[in-house]
Structure formats: C-alpha cells, structure tokens
Design a protein around this motif. Structure first.
Motif: not given
Lengths: 286, 286
Positions: B272-274, B276
């Motif tokens: 998810i972080f990547a 975003a």
C-alpha cells in the motif's frame, strides 16, 4: 572531538550526521559500513565518509562512536553481528524512529555492552532517501530525542549528547515508552493516513486526472506519502502496539465525524474543526 | 476591461481577486459588499476595494461582473437577495469550493438570470483568512475550475474566463458533479483527516507536550487543520454525498491497514505504501 566515527548505513540520516560533524570539526575520520555498493560509492564521492567498509568487524575497529542508521528492520541483525566486536567504552547509538523495539533488541544482543548503548532519534528528515539526499544542515533547529537506559554509563550518554549538539541539534531526554506513544501520534499515524489517502485516490480515478486539481494544501498534506515504503513498513511494525491503539481511537473519531456529516450536524463538525485549529495555531503561531 | 466589479465578501479569495485584477489593469473600479465592519475598513485601507457598501442593491448597481466570495453557507441567501437587482448581461460568478449545492441554489433563486451565472472555483488559498491575508499573486500558476451550465450565455462564460486569465490563473472547464467528486478527494477529505488528527492529539495529551516532538512532515500534513472552521463546516455539509462516499471508502482502507498491522503483515503494508508513493511521485516529480 571524536577521533573515529563509524556510521552503519550511509543514507539520509547517517550521511547528514557525518556531514554535520565534519563541518563543525567534531570528527576526524568517518568510516561507513554500507551494503549497497551505489550508496558506498556515492557516500565516498560526496565526501560523506572517508572510508567504506563491507566487513563489520573492520568498520568497527578503533571507532569511538558507532551510529546505527539503518532501517528499523535491520537493527536486530546488526546488534547481533556487532556484539562480539564491541570494545569497552565504545559508545553505540542509533537513529531509529521507534525506541521500544530497538531497546529490546539491544538488550537481547549486546550483553554487558548495553551500558554503552544510548538509544536516540533525530526528529528530522525529508521524504527523500540515500546519501545524495544528505546535507549538513538537516539537524539544525531540530530536536534529537535520547531515551537513555537505567544501565547506561553516564559518560556514554554525555558523548552522544555532545555529538548531537555538535551536529546542530537540540537534545531532549524522555523515556522510550513515552517516545513511542508521542511519535505514533505526530509521525507514524500521519504517515499511514497520507499513504492510505493517496493510494485510495489512485484507485478511485486516474491519478493524473485527479491530482491536477489538487492545491498546495494537498501537496503538503501528502508529502509524507512520498516517503520510503520499506522504512515506514518497519516503523509501523516496530511500533505496532501504540500505533494500533491510536489508530483505533482515530477510526472512532473519524466515524463520529462521518455520522455528524450524515445527519447534517454542522455544529458538531464546527466544534471539532475549531478545536483542532486552536490546538494547532497555539503551537505553531505561539 | 471590467468597468465595475462587485465583490460580495472581501476575504482572502475575493480580496486577492480584486488585487490581481487591479494590478493587471483589468478593472476600473471595485465595489465591496461586506457585512463585517473590520473587513470593510481593512479592505478599503489596503486598497483592495474602492468603495464599500452595506446595501446589496447599491453594491450591485452598475456592476458588469459580480463575484460571490462568501462562505458556502451564505450563498443561497445572497442569491435570493440579489435576484431582484440583477440586470440583463450582468455577469455573476462565485468562488465556492463545492459546485453542486451552489448551482442548485442559483437555479432556485435566479430565475431567468441563470443564463449569466457561471459557477467557478479557484484552486488556490492559504490556511489564513480575511482581507489582510489577500495578495495579488494568489492565483498565479493555479487553476480555476469553471463548471458552465447548459443555460449559460456563451458571452457570460467568456467574460468569467477572461477575468480569471487576467488574474493570472489557468482556466479549466469540467462538470459540477465531476468537480465535487474530485475535490472531495484532493481537498475535502484531507481537511477532515487533518482536523480529526490534530483534535485527537490535543485530546490524548497536552498539545504543547506532544507537538514539540513533531517534525516538518507533521507541520505540513496538519497545515490545513489551521483553516477556518466555519468555511470547512459549510464545505463538508455542501458536498455531503461525495464526501461521505469517499469517507466510507477511506474508513474501509484504513481498517485494512489496521488489520495488516495487527497481524504483522508487513508485505501488505509495504504494498500500500509503495503504491501511494508511486502515485504521488508520478504526479509531483513528473
């Protein structure tokens, strides 16, 4: 004056610390231990480190101060590997964004050398990473939090405190538990919110269509969503308990706002918004 | 050249538009209609307006272009009051952050004069408010969204488009419905998240104790929580449906992240972080 500093991990934080100490004449020689060959070459060519080592025992040899500046996920393994090579009065510190998990790992791996391990966390950074992002002013006007252990030799704490002063930072001391609780609120949860929002927007529409209508507020709000995903995965996992507690609390508050909105309760919305504005303005405009 | 511009509400947006048009020589005379006596006096003394009026009929008399620059909650009442005083070819526009609710109010109140009402929204602002926050560069390098109506006289749209060009903005045209959906994501929801987070932190601990450990990421993330609570209450209420739909979606995504964290699923977090980071970097560094 630190005769020899060993920096484990020459990214943004480790690199900036080396540059800051060199600039203030607080260090004679900086040894960089770094696994990434591109980072090693870059750190050498930028003058961040004087010598690069790939062998940990060699990197530590003769160092007065050792700084662990790797992502949190790499801390435990490094403590384990370095333990046999630590000499008496070799002061060790770290820059991890979570302190409880680092302290647990250090206590488990360092044995009696825990007396010279002083946990630290500079409250500074950018959304960029790597040695090319490092700069000597990074810590100026910023706080560095130390969370000294009851076992610590006073001289070790003093060495780390002095090092950060010489890098331009203001040093404050609090407990590891308080650190992790406060940072969950002012750093870890905001990162999660920014990552989740940007990911959601990218799923709902084409990012280039949607983001073209974003103004400065969104650009600033979402800046931390450009942070390194691996670093932030590690931070969230390492600070899982305080972060989850706050996340639960946040979800409940957000749900309250959603219900107020659903029922057209403008008074409730204005009350929450005004309280937030007052709290923020008091801090930033005081 | 606009001979006479009437600005209803001389705060940050209305005031900045007046200053921008004056600077570019695009307007001869600016009349300000403003209920707050302090705003009136300030706007006059800063040269934002040439004349202040407290009577709406008087303010509108002889105006070529009328700009509604009041909080969304005041739009409907103003449309109702101004309707009897609108003359043929007197072009009316607004700067409201939500378009659907403004269009509904205008259609209900303006009768046949709807042909000359061109809905608009400048994507610019700061967290400050009032005429003293106004500055002539506010719209430079920023977009202004127009959401023309099928009923609009083409000349009216052209007048509003030209006015914003002369204020330094880039003008784009989309539908009101699309505007409200996109802005819920890149503006309204981020404001809600920032307000809720800062309010939560102020509840959990003393803000001065907690916020002293905040770094630049938090300062930027939370800047929009210093925005005007009344303005944002109005925006949230006016864009209730699109905002609630997105809020539900966000809550579900946040819950997913919470579950991943609870189960130590670092792979899910990193994914998810990547995603975003990639979406944001593509837009801001492209």
């Amino acid at each position: 004056m630190i005769q020899r500093l060993c920096v484990l991990g020459v990214g943004l934080i480790g690199g900036s610390l080396a540059l800051a100490l060199k600039r203030s004449g607080a260090v004679s020689e900086v040894i960089g231990y770094e696994k990434d060959p591109l980072y090693r070459a870059k750190a050498l060519s930028l003058g961040i480190i004087d010598r690069a080592e790939v062998c940990l025992a060699e990197a530590l040899r003769g160092a007065e101060v050792v700084v662990l500046a790797v992502p949190l996920g790499g801390m435990e393994g490094l403590f384990q590997q370095m333990a046999p090579h630590l000499k008496p009065e070799m002061v060790v510190t770290d820059v991890g964004s979570v302190k409880g998990s680092v302290v647990t790992a250090a206590r488990a791996e360092l044995g009696t050398r825990i007396v010279d391990f002083v946990p630290g966390h500079p409250i500074a950074g950018t959304e960029k990473s790597g040695p090319e992002a490092a700069f000597s002013d990074l810590f100026c006007l910023h706080k560095v939090i130390l969370t000294p252990l009851p076992e610590n030799r006073p001289g070790a704490v003093e060495t780390v405190r002095r090092m950060w002063h010489q890098a331009g930072a203001e040093v404050v001391e609090i407990s590891s538990a308080y650190h992790d609780q406060v940072l969950a609120g002012v750093s870890h949860l905001p990162h999660v919110l920014a990552f989740v929002l940007v990911d959601l927007l990218a799923k709902v529409g084409e990012p280039q269509d949607t983001l073209q209508f974003a103004a400065g507020g969104f650009r600033d709000f979402s800046r931390i969503a450009s942070s390194d995903p691996t670093v932030w995965r590690d931070i969230c996992l390492a600070n899982r308990e305080p972060l989850l507690a706050l996340l639960d609390h946040f979800e409940a508050e957000l749900h309250t706002v959603g219900e107020a909105l659903r029922h057209g309760d403008g008074g409730k919305l204005a009350e929450i918004f005004a309280r937030a504005k007052a709290a923020r303005d008091t801090h930033y405009n005081a």
